[in-house]
Write a protein that holds these residues in place. Structure first.
Motif, PDB file in Angstrom:
ATOM      1  N   PHE A 251       0.872  -1.173   0.000  1.00 34.74           N
ATOM      2  CA  PHE A 251       0.000   0.000   0.000  1.00 34.74           C
ATOM      3  C   PHE A 251       0.909   1.222   0.000  1.00 34.74           C
ATOM      4  O   PHE A 251       1.681   1.434   0.939  1.00 34.74           O
ATOM      5  CB  PHE A 251      -0.913  -0.033   1.225  1.00 34.74           C
ATOM      6  N   CYS A 252       0.828   2.029  -1.072  1.00 30.87           N
ATOM      7  CA  CYS A 252       1.702   3.194  -1.227  1.00 30.87           C
ATOM      8  C   CYS A 252       0.980   4.473  -0.795  1.00 30.87           C
ATOM      9  O   CYS A 252      -0.214   4.644  -1.065  1.00 30.87           O
ATOM     10  CB  CYS A 252       2.141   3.339  -2.680  1.00 30.87           C
ATOM     11  N   HIS A 253       1.721   5.371  -0.176  1.00 30.09           N
ATOM     12  CA  HIS A 253       1.147   6.623   0.334  1.00 30.09           C
ATOM     13  C   HIS A 253       0.461   7.426  -0.752  1.00 30.09           C
ATOM     14  O   HIS A 253      -0.553   8.074  -0.509  1.00 30.09           O
ATOM     15  CB  HIS A 253       2.241   7.460   0.986  1.00 30.09           C
ATOM     16  N   ASN A 254       1.005   7.416  -1.959  1.00 29.07           N
ATOM     17  CA  ASN A 254       0.344   8.093  -3.074  1.00 29.07           C
ATOM     18  C   ASN A 254       0.716   7.419  -4.391  1.00 29.07           C
ATOM     19  O   ASN A 254       1.531   6.492  -4.426  1.00 29.07           O
ATOM     20  CB  ASN A 254       0.653   9.606  -3.095  1.00 29.07           C
ATOM     21  N   ASP A 255       0.117   7.879  -5.470  1.00 26.26           N
ATOM     22  CA  ASP A 255       0.323   7.240  -6.766  1.00 26.26           C
ATOM     23  C   ASP A 255       1.731   7.477  -7.308  1.00 26.26           C
ATOM     24  O   ASP A 255       2.247   6.661  -8.078  1.00 26.26           O
ATOM     25  CB  ASP A 255      -0.714   7.770  -7.765  1.00 26.26           C
ATOM     26  N   ARG A 256       2.368   8.580  -6.922  1.00 24.99           N
ATOM     27  CA  ARG A 256       3.736   8.827  -7.382  1.00 24.99           C
ATOM     28  C   ARG A 256       4.689   7.810  -6.761  1.00 24.99           C
ATOM     29  O   ARG A 256       5.604   7.309  -7.436  1.00 24.99           O
ATOM     30  CB  ARG A 256       4.164  10.258  -7.035  1.00 24.99           C
ATOM     31  N   VAL A 257       4.497   7.499  -5.484  1.00 25.29           N
ATOM     32  CA  VAL A 257       5.304   6.457  -4.844  1.00 25.29           C
ATOM     33  C   VAL A 257       5.069   5.122  -5.537  1.00 25.29           C
ATOM     34  O   VAL A 257       6.010   4.360  -5.793  1.00 25.29           O
ATOM     35  CB  VAL A 257       4.967   6.363  -3.342  1.00 25.29           C
ATOM     36  N   ALA A 258       3.814   4.821  -5.860  1.00 22.18           N
ATOM     37  CA  ALA A 258       3.496   3.571  -6.550  1.00 22.18           C
ATOM     38  C   ALA A 258       4.192   3.495  -7.912  1.00 22.18           C
ATOM     39  O   ALA A 258       4.684   2.439  -8.315  1.00 22.18           O
ATOM     40  CB  ALA A 258       1.991   3.431  -6.718  1.00 22.18           C
ATOM     41  N   MET A 259       4.257   4.629  -8.615  1.00 23.86           N
ATOM     42  CA  MET A 259       4.927   4.650  -9.914  1.00 23.86           C
ATOM     43  C   MET A 259       6.405   4.291  -9.771  1.00 23.86           C
ATOM     44  O   MET A 259       6.956   3.517 -10.574  1.00 23.86           O
ATOM     45  CB  MET A 259       4.776   6.038 -10.543  1.00 23.86           C
ATOM     46  N   GLY A 260       7.058   4.817  -8.742  1.00 20.78           N
ATOM     47  CA  GLY A 260       8.456   4.460  -8.507  1.00 20.78           C
ATOM     48  C   GLY A 260       8.612   2.998  -8.130  1.00 20.78           C
ATOM     49  O   GLY A 260       9.581   2.328  -8.535  1.00 20.78           O
ATOM     50  N   LEU A 261       7.664   2.477  -7.343  1.00 16.15           N
ATOM     51  CA  LEU A 261       7.689   1.064  -6.972  1.00 16.15           C
ATOM     52  C   LEU A 261       7.570   0.191  -8.223  1.00 16.15           C
ATOM     53  O   LEU A 261       8.277  -0.821  -8.355  1.00 16.15           O
ATOM     54  CB  LEU A 261       6.551   0.770  -5.994  1.00 16.15           C
ATOM     55  N   TYR A 262       6.688   0.555  -9.134  1.00 12.71           N
ATOM     56  CA  TYR A 262       6.554  -0.169 -10.401  1.00 12.71           C
ATOM     57  C   TYR A 262       7.914  -0.275 -11.095  1.00 12.71           C
ATOM     58  O   TYR A 262       8.318  -1.348 -11.553  1.00 12.71           O
ATOM     59  CB  TYR A 262       5.594   0.588 -11.324  1.00 12.71           C
ATOM     60  N   ASP A 263       8.598   0.872 -11.194  1.00 10.73           N
ATOM     61  CA  ASP A 263       9.892   0.895 -11.890  1.00 10.73           C
ATOM     62  C   ASP A 263      10.904  -0.028 -11.218  1.00 10.73           C
ATOM     63  O   ASP A 263      11.627  -0.776 -11.887  1.00 10.73           O
ATOM     64  CB  ASP A 263      10.438   2.321 -11.927  1.00 10.73           C
ATOM     65  N   GLY A 264      10.960   0.024  -9.876  1.00 10.57           N
ATOM     66  CA  GLY A 264      11.922  -0.801  -9.153  1.00 10.57           C
ATOM     67  C   GLY A 264      11.621  -2.285  -9.260  1.00 10.57           C
ATOM     68  O   GLY A 264      12.552  -3.114  -9.378  1.00 10.57           O
ATOM     69  N   LEU A 265      10.346  -2.654  -9.216  1.00  4.50           N
ATOM     70  CA  LEU A 265       9.985  -4.072  -9.349  1.00  4.50           C
ATOM     71  C   LEU A 265      10.316  -4.582 -10.741  1.00  4.50           C
ATOM     72  O   LEU A 265      10.838  -5.700 -10.899  1.00  4.50           O
ATOM     73  CB  LEU A 265       8.494  -4.252  -9.046  1.00  4.50           C
ATOM     74  N   ARG A 266      10.027  -3.793 -11.756  1.00  6.80           N
ATOM     75  CA  ARG A 266      10.334  -4.214 -13.124  1.00  6.80           C
ATOM     76  C   ARG A 266      11.830  -4.376 -13.333  1.00  6.80           C
ATOM     77  O   ARG A 266      12.274  -5.286 -14.032  1.00  6.80           O
ATOM     78  CB  ARG A 266       9.792  -3.173 -14.113  1.00  6.80           C
ATOM     79  N   GLU A 267      12.610  -3.487 -12.726  1.00  5.18           N
ATOM     80  CA  GLU A 267      14.063  -3.560 -12.863  1.00  5.18           C
ATOM     81  C   GLU A 267      14.599  -4.864 -12.298  1.00  5.18           C
ATOM     82  O   GLU A 267      15.645  -5.360 -12.722  1.00  5.18           O
ATOM     83  CB  GLU A 267      14.706  -2.362 -12.162  1.00  5.18           C
ATOM     84  N   ARG A 268      13.871  -5.446 -11.341  1.00  2.71           N
ATOM     85  CA  ARG A 268      14.267  -6.728 -10.744  1.00  2.71           C
ATOM     86  C   ARG A 268      13.595  -7.911 -11.411  1.00  2.71           C
ATOM     87  O   ARG A 268      13.651  -9.037 -10.912  1.00  2.71           O
ATOM     88  CB  ARG A 268      13.928  -6.704  -9.240  1.00  2.71           C
ATOM     89  N   GLY A 269      12.910  -7.656 -12.520  1.00  5.02           N
ATOM     90  CA  GLY A 269      12.280  -8.736 -13.267  1.00  5.02           C
ATOM     91  C   GLY A 269      10.990  -9.246 -12.665  1.00  5.02           C
ATOM     92  O   GLY A 269      10.543 -10.351 -12.998  1.00  5.02           O
ATOM     93  N   LEU A 270      10.377  -8.489 -11.781  1.00  2.00           N
ATOM     94  CA  LEU A 270       9.140  -8.919 -11.131  1.00  2.00           C
ATOM     95  C   LEU A 270       7.931  -8.270 -11.818  1.00  2.00           C
ATOM     96  O   LEU A 270       8.029  -7.178 -12.378  1.00  2.00           O
ATOM     97  CB  LEU A 270       9.159  -8.520  -9.651  1.00  2.00           C
ATOM     98  N   SER A 271       6.805  -8.962 -11.761  1.00  4.98           N
ATOM     99  CA  SER A 271       5.612  -8.455 -12.423  1.00  4.98           C
ATOM    100  C   SER A 271       4.536  -8.099 -11.395  1.00  4.98           C
ATOM    101  O   SER A 271       4.507  -8.628 -10.287  1.00  4.98           O
ATOM    102  CB  SER A 271       5.055  -9.482 -13.413  1.00  4.98           C
ATOM    103  N   ILE A 272       3.649  -7.208 -11.827  1.00  6.15           N
ATOM    104  CA  ILE A 272       2.538  -6.726 -10.997  1.00  6.15           C
ATOM    105  C   ILE A 272       1.244  -7.153 -11.697  1.00  6.15           C
ATOM    106  O   ILE A 272       1.082  -6.896 -12.894  1.00  6.15           O
ATOM    107  CB  ILE A 272       2.576  -5.194 -10.866  1.00  6.15           C
ATOM    108  N   PRO A 273       0.342  -7.836 -11.030  1.00  5.18           N
ATOM    109  CA  PRO A 273       0.332  -8.182  -9.599  1.00  5.18           C
ATOM    110  C   PRO A 273       0.805  -9.612  -9.302  1.00  5.18           C
ATOM    111  O   PRO A 273       0.688 -10.041  -8.164  1.00  5.18           O
ATOM    112  CB  PRO A 273      -1.151  -8.040  -9.262  1.00  5.18           C
ATOM    113  N   ALA A 274       1.306 -10.328 -10.298  1.00  3.35           N
ATOM    114  CA  ALA A 274       1.641 -11.747 -10.090  1.00  3.35           C
ATOM    115  C   ALA A 274       2.642 -11.940  -8.964  1.00  3.35           C
ATOM    116  O   ALA A 274       2.486 -12.842  -8.131  1.00  3.35           O
ATOM    117  CB  ALA A 274       2.171 -12.343 -11.391  1.00  3.35           C
TER     118      ALA A 274
END
Length: 337
Positions: A251-274
């Motif tokens: 749960f991210c404080h706001n959508d901008r934080v979530a956008m950064g989380l998306y980038d970091g997860l993708r950089e590690r080869g992880l997918s959302i929401p799997a």
């Protein structure tokens, strides 16, 4: 009388009286809807017909002086007119004012106290029905003394001294709703990336998160609580710690934080929401609706804050005990959980 036949000069009340065969006082009573005036139906109808045919427009300033207030409502804001999602406060207030027969006067001050004082003074001179005072994010605000010369409602902010009623987002309910979405999706290791800045949003959303966990029978784990800058970089920088804590949902404080989380997860080869489910907050559509996958989030109810502020100012909605109306933050379901 046709449009072409109307006089080019402003029609006076005396001209209406002459056309209707009545006194100027009778015209004044009809124009001002004086309930105590003893005027026959036929005379009233002649006055109304003359007004229509001559194109008479009452002097609004004179009516204001008689009634003590105008059909204007003021809105003084620090920066919401230039903030994409918070600008909905103006939209909501404007729509509700119009529904109630009022026009909204807006002054966007960019936080300049001198401009703010001048704007409030101008609105008071025009005998506004009252003033909404708003900030672009939910916080305690210092009320300019001149505001207390008229009816005032605070929107998306509040006075710690309780000097005026306020309409604010229900941060606790919003945090609870965001967390419940992840619980209902089957997650037990749910992290929260909160802001580093003390604020009603910081405390309220964390409290809602804890309440949702408790209701679901999930023990609160301080190791799953992270503070980060409320920007894209904050979410990106938190990815490693979130994964090390074993979180399957965030749960991210706001959508901008979530956008950064998306980038970091993708950089590690992880997918959302799997691999990791994500919920944001704010519903900044320029971000949330266009991420891949589109971000499930919780909306700040800016439109309803503005509309509710007008209703409270006009006495349509009662001021709740404690002087603060909390407006629910609705979930916006997309594809990230």
């Amino acid at each position: 009388m046709s449009e072409q036949g109307r006089s080019s000069h402003p029609v006076t009340m005396r001209e209406v009286a002459q056309a209707a065969g009545v006194s100027v006082a009778t015209v004044s009573h009809v124009v001002n809807d004086n309930p105590n005036a003893r005027i026959g139906d036929a005379a009233r109808e002649r006055v109304r017909k003359a007004i229509e045919e001559l194109g008479y427009r009452p002097n609004a300033l004179a009516k204001n002086l008689v009634s003590g207030h105008s059909k204007f409502i003021g809105l003084v804001a620090d920066a919401i007119a230039t903030t994409p999602f918070a600008g909905q406060i103006i939209h909501g207030a404007q729509d509700e004012a119009w529904r109630q027969g009022y026009v909204l006067l807006v002054a966007n001050t960019e936080g300049d106290r001198e401009v703010e004082d001048e704007a409030i003074g101008m609105m008071l001179e025009h005998k506004v029905r009252g003033i909404l005072y708003s900030t672009w994010y939910h916080r305690a605000a210092e009320i300019p003394p001149a505001l207390l010369e008229t009816d005032v409602v605070l929107v998306d902010c509040y006075s710690e001294a309780g000097e005026a009623p306020a309409v604010v987002p229900d941060e606790v309910q919003g945090g609870r709703a965001a967390t419940e979405l992840l619980v209902e999706a089957g997650h037990r290791r749910i992290a929260i990336i909160n802001t580093t800045t003390p604020s009603p949003a910081h405390e309220g959303r964390l409290r809602g998160y804890r309440e949702a966990l408790e209701h679901a029978g999930i023990a609160f784990d301080p190791a799953l609580v992270f503070d980060a800058r409320p920007e894209q970089e904050g979410g990106f920088d938190a990815v490693g710690a979130v994964l090390d804590a074993g979180a399957t949902a965030v749960f991210c404080h706001n959508d901008r934080v979530a956008m950064g989380l998306y980038d970091g997860l993708r950089e590690r080869g992880l997918s959302i929401p799997a691999d990791v489910a994500v919920v944001g907050f704010d519903n900044q559509e320029v971000i949330a609706a266009h991420l891949r996958p589109p971000l499930t989030t919780v909306a700040l109810p800016h439109y309803e804050l503005g509309a509710a502020g007008v209703r409270m100012l006009l006495g349509i909605d009662a001021v709740p005990d404690g002087g603060r109306l909390e407006v629910a933050c609705p979930p916006v379901l997309r594809d990230s959980i």
